[in-house]
Design an enzyme around this catalytic site. Structure first.
Site, PDB file in Angstrom:
ATOM      1  N   CYS A 375       0.835  -1.200   0.000  1.00 46.81           N
ATOM      2  CA  CYS A 375       0.000   0.000   0.000  1.00 46.81           C
ATOM      3  C   CYS A 375       0.870   1.251   0.000  1.00 46.81           C
ATOM      4  CB  CYS A 375      -0.990  -0.043   1.161  1.00 46.81           C
ATOM      5  SG  CYS A 375      -2.433   0.995   0.832  1.00 46.81           S
ATOM      6  N   HIS A 509      -3.737  -4.889   0.699  1.00 47.02           N
ATOM      7  CA  HIS A 509      -3.155  -5.452   1.927  1.00 47.02           C
ATOM      8  C   HIS A 509      -3.262  -6.982   1.925  1.00 47.02           C
ATOM      9  CE1 HIS A 509      -2.441  -1.698   4.115  1.00 47.02           C
ATOM     10  NE2 HIS A 509      -3.466  -1.261   3.421  1.00 47.02           N
ATOM     11  N   GLU A 511      -1.711  -9.061   3.626  1.00 48.67           N
ATOM     12  CA  GLU A 511      -1.577  -9.640   4.972  1.00 48.67           C
ATOM     13  C   GLU A 511      -2.928  -9.943   5.604  1.00 48.67           C
ATOM     14  OE1 GLU A 511      -0.984  -6.505   4.135  1.00 48.67           O
ATOM     15  OE2 GLU A 511      -1.319  -5.075   5.767  1.00 48.67           O
TER      16      GLU A 511
HETATM   17  N1  GLN Z   1      -1.835   6.755   2.952  1.00 42.61           N
HETATM   18  C1  GLN Z   1      -1.968   6.012   1.747  1.00 42.61           C
HETATM   19  C2  GLN Z   1      -3.304   6.216   1.074  1.00 42.61           C
HETATM   20  O1  GLN Z   1      -4.252   6.631   1.679  1.00 42.61           O
HETATM   21  C3  GLN Z   1      -1.715   4.519   1.965  1.00 42.61           C
HETATM   22  C4  GLN Z   1      -2.695   3.884   2.875  1.00 42.61           C
HETATM   23  C5  GLN Z   1      -2.258   2.539   3.368  1.00 42.61           C
HETATM   24  O2  GLN Z   1      -1.074   2.196   3.396  1.00 42.61           O
HETATM   25  N2  GLN Z   1      -3.211   1.741   3.787  1.00 42.61           N
HETATM   26  O3  GLN Z   1      -3.422   5.947  -0.102  1.00 42.61           O
END
Ligand code: GLN
Length: 537
Positions: A375, A509, A511
């Site tokens: 992410c 994600h 995970e």
């Molecule tokens: N801050 C970033 C976004 O909003 C990544 C978010 C995250 O890692 N879940 O896109």
């Protein structure tokens, strides 16, 4: 008939009620029963999505796009059943629903009160949608004695009165502290906690007692007598080396037998099959090697912030029969210091998800060395590539403020199934990210497609920003391939370096979907690559 098991906590917080609930769920499942786990959270936030990870740990995202308590991750990992939005509710959500109805005039003429309106709303939530399950385990967040939990405890007391006799039981998880000067395990805090529960009308059927040593017979007898439970219902819950040992340990202590007995189901009860848990335990305790992974994050002082990530890495280790050691590095360190000495000796580097500018430059510097970015980690890896490979010195994310080179920018439109979702800068922050399961299409022949063994995947998302497709050509020319895209081809989902032994960035994600019995392919492959690296270092 659906049976209900309510799990409360006493004496202190952080006793591992979530793991205890999940482990009991797994044990009932191992006897062939269908189980569902749910959580009642007493705080006033509508969901944990806007809370700091320092306060509340990880936000666990479900397939149906809910931001929920991290214990739902434990439930999912232990039972394999995908958690859903309606498995978690907070006081805030209950009040929000009630007050919306009140404004609409649904209660016209009535005075809205905690009893019965709030307690009824809690009961409706607890009892809804359970038809297909043999057991519904409901964990009550917080500790008995908290003012905030009272409406929940009152509601679960009423459920016990209103459901069919013998179909509801209560388990209380407590702590027996050891006092070295007395050389004794103390039962008094548990006695007080149970007295508090009984004063509000809940008599626990089973005590699950956290302890660092065996409970002597005399203390068991005392607990049974003063807390009004059977001696066999005092179950020892010793500290263990791994959370995946918990189902076996509880089974050995007779927890599942006692639960069935409390429901009057001991006659002809199905035999459990815990062989799966035995093999997981064996793999964890007898690894064939070790690898070290550096995690370059910003909440490294609060490990719960990375709960699913830690578990997914452990699962990657289980898949490869290695122990995974984690080296936690606060990304801000790299804003002042050269990352090399911190990272040279490790076998894999992971830059996890995150929010905000603090530590971001450190993650960008780490991305130069990194192997997996999740992410935010992927976004930082792409900024790094734009800066150091494509010569876009000002490359940045609009998350950190206005920039002339928005390599990562705010997502204002995307498709959810056939629906167009739209967002504007300055809109609400709660529950408005791109959340939950979305499909991605992986380029045939890419490393990531090979790892998944598929070209269409579904993974859970939680982000507001995205990598800007406008920079794709320039970055691909430098070897950073946009291997995974949203099915409409508009959003970048994964990136990889073609000529790197193992470098993958994902906008989702992975995970969140890894389980001990089904390690996530990306984590299994990442740890496998780390294993290869460990032979070279
Ligand atoms: N801050 C970033 C976004 O909003 C990544 C978010 C995250 O890692 N879940 O896109």
């Amino acid at each position: 008939m659906t049976r209900y098991i309510f799990i409360t906590g006493g004496v202190v917080s952080s006793l591992g009620k979530g793991i205890a609930s999940a482990a009991l769920g797994a044990l009932l499942q191992s006897r062939g029963y269908k189980v569902r786990l749910r959580k009642l959270d007493p705080y006033l936030n509508v969901d944990p999505g806007t809370m700091s990870p320092y306060q509340h740990g990880e936000v666990f995202v479900t397939d149906d796009g809910a931001e929920t308590d991290l214990d739902l991750g434990n439930y999912e990992r232990f039972t394999g059943r995908a958690a859903q939005r309606n498995d978690n509710i907070t006081t805030g959500r209950i009040y929000m629903d009630i007050l919306t109805k009140e404004r609409r005039g649904d209660y016209l003429g009535a005075t809205i009160q905690v009893i019965p309106h709030v307690t009824n709303a809690i009961k409706d939530f607890v009892l809804a949608g359970n038809e297909d399950y043999d057991f519904v385990l409901v964990e009550v967040g917080g500790t008995v004695g908290d003012i905030e939990s009272l409406p929940f405890l009152e509601a679960i007391r009423q459920v016990g009165q209103e459901q069919k006799r013998g179909s509801v039981i209560y388990i209380h998880l407590t702590l027996l502290p050891y006092i070295p000067s007395a050389g004794e395990l103390k039962t008094k805090p548990t006695q007080h906690s149970v007295a508090e529960l009984r004063s509000i009308g809940i008599q626990p059927d089973i005590l699950l007692c956290r302890t660092d040593r065996p409970i002597p017979v005399e203390e068991r007898r005392k607990l049974a007598l003063f807390c009004n439970v059977r001696p066999t219902a005092v179950i020892e819950a010793r500290d263990l080396g791994s959370i995946y040992d918990v189902p076996l340990a509880y089974h050995a202590e007779g927890l599942d037998d006692e639960v069935l007995a409390a429901f009057g189901m001991e006659e002809g009860a199905r035999e459990p099959d815990v062989s799966g848990w035995k093999s997981i335990s064996e793999r964890i305790h007898a690894p064939e090697g070790e690898v070290t992974i550096a995690v370059v994050g910003k909440y490294t002082g609060m490990k719960d912030a990375y709960k699913s990530l830690i578990e997914a890495l452990t699962h990657g280790g289980i898949a490869n029969r290695v122990k995974v050691n984690l080296d936690w590095i606060e990304s801000e360190v790299f804003e002042k210091e050269d990352p090399s000495p911190f990272l040279e000796h490790v076998h894999g580097i992971l830059v996890p998800g995150g929010f905000g500018i603090r530590g971001a430059e450190g993650k960008i510097r780490a991305a130069r060395f990194a192997r997996e970015g999740i992410c935010f980690g992927m976004q930082m890896a792409v900024i790094e590539a734009a800066r150091s490979l494509a010569g876009v010195a000002a490359a940045n994310s609009t998350e950190f403020g206005p920039t002339t080179e928005p390599v990562v920018g705010l997502m204002t439109e995307w498709m959810k199934g056939n629906e167009l979702e739209t967002r504007a800068a300055g809109g609400d922050l709660g529950g408005t990210m791109r959340l939950g399961a979305y499909a991605s299409t992986l380029a045939r022949g890419s490393r990531i497609a090979t790892i998944y063994g598929a070209t269409t995947i579904s993974e859970r998302h939680r982000h507001r920003f995205e990598v800007n497709m406008g920079y794709r050509q320039m970055l691909e020319a430098k070897g950073l391939k946009f291997a995974g895209l949203s099915p409409d081809g508009l959003l970048p989902e994964t990136v990889e370096y073609e000529d790197h032994p193992w470098f993958i960035g994902v906008q989702y994600h992975p995970e969140l979907k890894s389980r001990p019995f089904e390690p996530h392919p990306l984590f299994a492959s990442f740890i496998d690559a780390a294993k290869t690296q460990s032979r070279l270092v």
